[in-house]
Design a protein around this motif. Sequence first.
Motif, PDB file in Angstrom:
ATOM      1  N   ALA A 130       0.827  -1.205   0.000  1.00 47.11           N
ATOM      2  CA  ALA A 130       0.000   0.000   0.000  1.00 47.11           C
ATOM      3  C   ALA A 130       0.867   1.264   0.000  1.00 47.11           C
ATOM      4  CB  ALA A 130      -0.922   0.009   1.217  1.00 47.11           C
ATOM      5  N   ASN A 131       2.007   1.212   0.679  1.00 45.18           N
ATOM      6  CA  ASN A 131       2.919   2.357   0.734  1.00 45.18           C
ATOM      7  C   ASN A 131       3.850   2.431  -0.474  1.00 45.18           C
ATOM      8  OD1 ASN A 131       1.929   3.227   3.195  1.00 45.18           O
ATOM      9  ND2 ASN A 131       3.367   1.949   4.349  1.00 45.18           N
ATOM     10  N   ASN A 132       3.989   1.328  -1.206  1.00 43.28           N
ATOM     11  CA  ASN A 132       4.881   1.258  -2.363  1.00 43.28           C
ATOM     12  C   ASN A 132       4.130   0.627  -3.531  1.00 43.28           C
ATOM     13  OD1 ASN A 132       7.700   1.835  -1.005  1.00 43.28           O
ATOM     14  ND2 ASN A 132       6.636   0.385   0.318  1.00 43.28           N
ATOM     15  N   PRO A 133       3.238   1.357  -4.154  1.00 42.71           N
ATOM     16  CA  PRO A 133       2.403   0.758  -5.208  1.00 42.71           C
ATOM     17  C   PRO A 133       3.219   0.399  -6.459  1.00 42.71           C
ATOM     18  CG  PRO A 133       1.990   3.108  -5.044  1.00 42.71           C
ATOM     19  CD  PRO A 133       2.932   2.765  -3.934  1.00 42.71           C
ATOM     20  N   TYR A 134       3.019  -0.820  -6.913  1.00 50.05           N
ATOM     21  CA  TYR A 134       3.645  -1.316  -8.140  1.00 50.05           C
ATOM     22  C   TYR A 134       2.551  -1.926  -9.005  1.00 50.05           C
ATOM     23  CZ  TYR A 134       8.487  -1.017  -6.472  1.00 50.05           C
ATOM     24  OH  TYR A 134       9.697  -0.578  -6.037  1.00 50.05           O
ATOM     25  N   SER A 135       2.647  -1.724 -10.293  1.00 46.58           N
ATOM     26  CA  SER A 135       1.704  -2.399 -11.184  1.00 46.58           C
ATOM     27  C   SER A 135       2.148  -3.853 -11.322  1.00 46.58           C
ATOM     28  CB  SER A 135       1.671  -1.717 -12.555  1.00 46.58           C
ATOM     29  OG  SER A 135       2.918  -1.810 -13.180  1.00 46.58           O
ATOM     30  N   ARG A 136       1.211  -4.726 -11.487  1.00 49.33           N
ATOM     31  CA  ARG A 136       1.432  -6.167 -11.652  1.00 49.33           C
ATOM     32  C   ARG A 136       2.159  -6.813 -10.470  1.00 49.33           C
ATOM     33  NH1 ARG A 136       3.579  -5.898 -17.672  1.00 49.33           N
ATOM     34  NH2 ARG A 136       5.471  -5.866 -16.473  1.00 49.33           N
ATOM     35  N   ALA A 137       2.015  -6.252  -9.283  1.00 44.55           N
ATOM     36  CA  ALA A 137       2.616  -6.850  -8.088  1.00 44.55           C
ATOM     37  C   ALA A 137       1.618  -7.824  -7.469  1.00 44.55           C
ATOM     38  CB  ALA A 137       2.985  -5.771  -7.080  1.00 44.55           C
TER      39      ALA A 137
END
Length: 158
Positions: A130-137
Amino acid sequence: MSAHLVYDNAPLGSVIRYFDSTPKPPSRFRKKLSAWEGRNGTGRLVKKEPPRSRATYSSPAYFNLHEGDFGEGGTVVVSVRRTYSVESDLHFQIVERPSIGMIRVLKDLGDSPELLHLARDREAAERWLANNPYSRAYLEEVSADEVGADIIEGRSAA
């Protein structure tokens, strides 16, 4: 252990020690010490890439070790990673494997996933994501089956 064995046997999230079996030079020899430190250290296994073969180029399998992040105030400025081919002349040792119940935060990249973070539990992994949003994670739990297979097959740490 060879680099090929690390590629085959170490799960993502393992702490890997690499070394060249030479003694550490005294600190007064700065250049020699710097060169030695480049061939001796530890890192967390974050990615494994299979061998590639193209019409004009082929490369052996390799893996990436994350050695650390440097920055200030929670902002990462430099992330230090080292890439090792399975043909590396260095020696490797699995220092620590992920424990049962730990959660890997992975990112889907091409042929193989990349480890973004290793959390102690699902709640911590979701908070990190939630604090480090990444796509396709996505999240993946270290299962008892995975750890049990390592023990049965003789792939214990150290």
